[in-house]
Design a protein around this motif. Structure first.
Motif, PDB file in Angstrom:
ATOM      1  N   SER A  94       0.518  -1.274   0.043  1.00  0.00           N
ATOM      2  CA  SER A  94      -0.072   0.301   0.064  1.00  0.00           C
ATOM      3  C   SER A  94       0.811   1.107  -0.079  1.00  0.00           C
ATOM      4  CB  SER A  94      -1.027  -0.037   1.310  1.00  0.00           C
ATOM      5  OG  SER A  94      -1.961  -1.130   1.178  1.00  0.00           O
ATOM      6  N   LEU A  95       1.943   1.235   0.851  1.00  0.00           N
ATOM      7  CA  LEU A  95       2.712   2.379   0.759  1.00  0.00           C
ATOM      8  C   LEU A  95       3.675   2.735  -0.454  1.00  0.00           C
ATOM      9  CD1 LEU A  95       3.817   4.520   2.874  1.00  0.00           C
ATOM     10  CD2 LEU A  95       5.852   2.987   3.369  1.00  0.00           C
ATOM     11  N   LYS A  96       3.748   1.527  -1.353  1.00  0.00           N
ATOM     12  CA  LYS A  96       4.426   1.784  -2.623  1.00  0.00           C
ATOM     13  C   LYS A  96       3.476   2.202  -3.626  1.00  0.00           C
ATOM     14  CE  LYS A  96       8.079  -1.867  -1.782  1.00  0.00           C
ATOM     15  NZ  LYS A  96       8.479  -3.256  -2.260  1.00  0.00           N
ATOM     16  N   LYS A  97       2.260   1.600  -3.502  1.00  0.00           N
ATOM     17  CA  LYS A  97       1.362   1.664  -4.599  1.00  0.00           C
ATOM     18  C   LYS A  97       0.636   2.804  -4.323  1.00  0.00           C
ATOM     19  CE  LYS A  97       0.976  -3.232  -5.814  1.00  0.00           C
ATOM     20  NZ  LYS A  97       0.434  -4.495  -5.905  1.00  0.00           N
ATOM     21  N   ASN A  98       0.016   3.322  -3.345  1.00  0.00           N
ATOM     22  CA  ASN A  98      -1.032   4.215  -2.833  1.00  0.00           C
ATOM     23  C   ASN A  98      -0.928   4.737  -1.777  1.00  0.00           C
ATOM     24  OD1 ASN A  98      -3.088   3.701  -5.334  1.00  0.00           O
ATOM     25  ND2 ASN A  98      -2.922   1.616  -4.223  1.00  0.00           N
ATOM     26  N   LYS A 100      -0.622   8.003  -0.748  1.00  0.00           N
ATOM     27  CA  LYS A 100      -1.476   9.069  -0.311  1.00  0.00           C
ATOM     28  C   LYS A 100      -2.837   8.901   0.085  1.00  0.00           C
ATOM     29  CE  LYS A 100      -3.406  13.312  -2.151  1.00  0.00           C
ATOM     30  NZ  LYS A 100      -3.430  14.559  -3.546  1.00  0.00           N
ATOM     31  N   GLN A 101      -3.496   7.646  -0.588  1.00  0.00           N
ATOM     32  CA  GLN A 101      -4.603   7.203  -0.189  1.00  0.00           C
ATOM     33  C   GLN A 101      -4.468   6.521   1.221  1.00  0.00           C
ATOM     34  OE1 GLN A 101      -3.194   6.855  -3.144  1.00  0.00           O
ATOM     35  NE2 GLN A 101      -4.748   6.978  -4.847  1.00  0.00           N
ATOM     36  N   LEU A 102      -3.365   5.689   1.373  1.00  0.00           N
ATOM     37  CA  LEU A 102      -3.364   5.039   2.704  1.00  0.00           C
ATOM     38  C   LEU A 102      -3.334   5.918   3.798  1.00  0.00           C
ATOM     39  CD1 LEU A 102      -2.470   2.570   4.169  1.00  0.00           C
ATOM     40  CD2 LEU A 102      -0.348   2.872   3.693  1.00  0.00           C
ATOM     41  N   VAL A 103      -2.350   6.971   3.638  1.00  0.00           N
ATOM     42  CA  VAL A 103      -2.230   7.764   4.870  1.00  0.00           C
ATOM     43  C   VAL A 103      -3.502   8.623   4.994  1.00  0.00           C
ATOM     44  CG1 VAL A 103      -0.648   9.947   5.449  1.00  0.00           C
ATOM     45  CG2 VAL A 103       0.349   7.993   4.391  1.00  0.00           C
ATOM     46  N   GLN A 104      -4.121   9.199   4.160  1.00  0.00           N
ATOM     47  CA  GLN A 104      -5.320   9.891   4.181  1.00  0.00           C
ATOM     48  C   GLN A 104      -6.375   9.068   5.003  1.00  0.00           C
ATOM     49  OE1 GLN A 104      -6.616  11.273   0.322  1.00  0.00           O
ATOM     50  NE2 GLN A 104      -5.450  12.961   0.509  1.00  0.00           N
ATOM     51  N   GLU A 105      -6.606   7.819   4.689  1.00  0.00           N
ATOM     52  CA  GLU A 105      -7.604   7.001   5.359  1.00  0.00           C
ATOM     53  C   GLU A 105      -7.219   6.620   6.587  1.00  0.00           C
ATOM     54  OE1 GLU A 105     -10.113   2.823   4.624  1.00  0.00           O
ATOM     55  OE2 GLU A 105      -8.873   3.449   3.127  1.00  0.00           O
ATOM     56  N   ILE A 106      -5.713   6.269   7.056  1.00  0.00           N
ATOM     57  CA  ILE A 106      -5.629   5.866   8.378  1.00  0.00           C
ATOM     58  C   ILE A 106      -5.370   7.057   9.196  1.00  0.00           C
ATOM     59  CG2 ILE A 106      -4.629   3.628   7.600  1.00  0.00           C
ATOM     60  CD1 ILE A 106      -1.858   4.965   8.009  1.00  0.00           C
ATOM     61  N   SER A 107      -5.262   8.240   8.645  1.00  0.00           N
ATOM     62  CA  SER A 107      -4.832   9.468   9.530  1.00  0.00           C
ATOM     63  C   SER A 107      -6.107   9.909   9.867  1.00  0.00           C
ATOM     64  CB  SER A 107      -4.413  10.548   8.726  1.00  0.00           C
ATOM     65  OG  SER A 107      -3.191  10.381   8.429  1.00  0.00           O
ATOM     66  N   ALA A 108      -7.693   9.800   9.147  1.00  0.00           N
ATOM     67  CA  ALA A 108      -8.929  10.020   9.534  1.00  0.00           C
ATOM     68  C   ALA A 108      -9.510   9.116  10.495  1.00  0.00           C
ATOM     69  CB  ALA A 108      -9.710   9.953   8.397  1.00  0.00           C
ATOM     70  N   HIS A 133      -7.005  -1.539  10.535  1.00  0.00           N
ATOM     71  CA  HIS A 133      -6.225  -2.748  10.125  1.00  0.00           C
ATOM     72  C   HIS A 133      -6.696  -3.229   8.523  1.00  0.00           C
ATOM     73  CE1 HIS A 133      -3.534  -2.816  13.465  1.00  0.00           C
ATOM     74  NE2 HIS A 133      -4.489  -2.708  13.934  1.00  0.00           N
ATOM     75  N   GLU A 134      -8.131  -2.895   8.336  1.00  0.00           N
ATOM     76  CA  GLU A 134      -8.673  -3.352   7.141  1.00  0.00           C
ATOM     77  C   GLU A 134      -8.031  -2.043   5.927  1.00  0.00           C
ATOM     78  OE1 GLU A 134     -12.962  -3.181   7.416  1.00  0.00           O
ATOM     79  OE2 GLU A 134     -12.924  -4.754   8.745  1.00  0.00           O
ATOM     80  N   ALA A 135      -7.762  -1.053   6.361  1.00  0.00           N
ATOM     81  CA  ALA A 135      -7.176   0.191   5.557  1.00  0.00           C
ATOM     82  C   ALA A 135      -5.697  -0.358   5.226  1.00  0.00           C
ATOM     83  CB  ALA A 135      -7.068   1.343   6.265  1.00  0.00           C
ATOM     84  N   LEU A 136      -5.288  -1.141   5.655  1.00  0.00           N
ATOM     85  CA  LEU A 136      -3.925  -1.642   5.071  1.00  0.00           C
ATOM     86  C   LEU A 136      -3.823  -2.575   3.812  1.00  0.00           C
ATOM     87  CD1 LEU A 136      -2.066  -2.295   8.388  1.00  0.00           C
ATOM     88  CD2 LEU A 136      -2.051  -0.197   7.211  1.00  0.00           C
ATOM     89  N   PHE A 137      -5.136  -3.072   3.830  1.00  0.00           N
ATOM     90  CA  PHE A 137      -5.532  -4.069   2.787  1.00  0.00           C
ATOM     91  C   PHE A 137      -6.221  -3.166   1.609  1.00  0.00           C
ATOM     92  CE2 PHE A 137      -4.577  -6.450   6.265  1.00  0.00           C
ATOM     93  CZ  PHE A 137      -3.920  -7.714   5.988  1.00  0.00           C
ATOM     94  N   ASN A 138      -6.776  -2.200   2.042  1.00  0.00           N
ATOM     95  CA  ASN A 138      -7.559  -1.550   1.006  1.00  0.00           C
ATOM     96  C   ASN A 138      -7.158  -0.661  -0.098  1.00  0.00           C
ATOM     97  OD1 ASN A 138      -9.925  -1.726   2.644  1.00  0.00           O
ATOM     98  ND2 ASN A 138      -9.870  -0.004   3.274  1.00  0.00           N
ATOM     99  N   TRP A 139      -5.513  -0.725  -0.201  1.00  0.00           N
ATOM    100  CA  TRP A 139      -4.763   0.134  -1.075  1.00  0.00           C
ATOM    101  C   TRP A 139      -3.639  -0.737  -1.503  1.00  0.00           C
ATOM    102  CZ3 TRP A 139      -7.464   3.797  -2.651  1.00  0.00           C
ATOM    103  CH2 TRP A 139      -8.637   4.472  -2.096  1.00  0.00           C
ATOM    104  N   CYS A 140      -3.604  -2.041  -1.179  1.00  0.00           N
ATOM    105  CA  CYS A 140      -2.435  -3.100  -1.650  1.00  0.00           C
ATOM    106  C   CYS A 140      -2.595  -3.535  -2.938  1.00  0.00           C
ATOM    107  CB  CYS A 140      -2.232  -4.139  -0.452  1.00  0.00           C
ATOM    108  SG  CYS A 140      -3.392  -5.516  -0.431  1.00  0.00           S
ATOM    109  N   GLN A 141      -3.643  -3.364  -3.391  1.00  0.00           N
ATOM    110  CA  GLN A 141      -4.318  -4.038  -4.748  1.00  0.00           C
ATOM    111  C   GLN A 141      -3.592  -5.415  -4.858  1.00  0.00           C
ATOM    112  OE1 GLN A 141      -2.263  -0.899  -7.388  1.00  0.00           O
ATOM    113  NE2 GLN A 141      -4.040   0.247  -7.223  1.00  0.00           N
ATOM    114  N   ASN A 142      -3.776  -6.258  -4.020  1.00  0.00           N
ATOM    115  CA  ASN A 142      -3.479  -7.720  -4.309  1.00  0.00           C
ATOM    116  C   ASN A 142      -4.674  -8.433  -3.620  1.00  0.00           C
ATOM    117  OD1 ASN A 142      -2.578 -10.349  -3.322  1.00  0.00           O
ATOM    118  ND2 ASN A 142      -0.340  -9.730  -3.790  1.00  0.00           N
TER     119      ASN A 142
END
Length: 211
Positions: A94-98, A100-108, A133-142
């Motif tokens: 998620s950190l590699k692929k998305n 910005k989206q990851l940080v925005q979601e977990i920050s909120a 913890h679900e958010a870590l998977f929302n942006w991993c695209q796997n």
């Protein structure tokens, strides 16, 4: 159609009762008692229990009965180890692929967690913990990683509710979430990984005194 809808409603209600602790871990389940409690017949209850067995929330033991799942210390450690491996990989992707989206979601989510800690909203904090913890998977695209997490997500949600009454555990959990978010904002995966280890793995202090 109506029968299928009833099955889904009964399944969801029993699942919610397990996760929130109304049906406690290790407790024996009675089809008759559940049917009465839910104003339903035994057939949708039986169907729900089979579905929940496939998710690991219910254990059907021959000649003994049907029980809400429980874990011994070894099983719990195995579950946490599996959880760490899949979350760490999902967080990395998620950190590699998305990022910005990851940080925005977990920050909120973290902002709302902070409010819950300040106001003693334990149940809502636990719900947000699940979402974090679900958010870590929302942006991993796997999808395979996501499916792997789904295998254990309901059991972990149940365990979070079980441990939610422990203030020390909840406060430590919150501080670890803060560290993870700060590190990911700075694109510092190694620090986030260290915090995730401490958050999940018993050998790094997670769940100390609760196993």
């Amino acid at each position: 159609m109506a029968q299928d809808l009833l099955k889904d409603v009964v399944y969801k209600r029993i699942k919610d009762m397990i996760i929130n602790g109304s049906l406690p871990m290790g407790g024996k389940l009675s089809e008759s008692a559940l049917a009465t409690r839910l104003a339903a017949s035994k057939a949708p209850v039986r169907d729900a229990l089979r579905r929940l067995q496939s998710e690991g929330l219910v254990q059907i033991k021959p000649k003994s009965g049907t029980f809400v799942f429980s874990l011994n210390d070894v099983e719990f450690k195995d579950l946490l180890e599996f959880r760490f491996y899949v979350e760490a990989k999902a967080m990395s992707l998620s950190l590699k692929k998305n990022p910005k989206q990851l940080v925005q979601e977990i920050s909120a989510i973290l902002d709302n967690m902070d409010y819950c800690i300040s106001n003693g909203s334990t149940v809502e904090y636990i719900r947000l913990d699940n979402l974090f913890h679900e958010a870590l998977f929302n942006w991993c695209q796997n999808p395979y990683l996501t499916q792997a997490y789904i295998l254990i997500s309901s059991r972990m949600a149940t365990i979070r509710h079980y441990m939610g009454s422990n203030d020390e555990h909840m406060n430590r959990s919150y501080q670890q979430h803060v560290t993870i978010v700060k590190a990911l904002r700075e694109n510092d995966y190694d620090t986030a990984l260290d915090a995730l280890q401490g958050h999940i793995l018993p050998e790094y202090g997670a769940y100390w005194g609760l196993l």
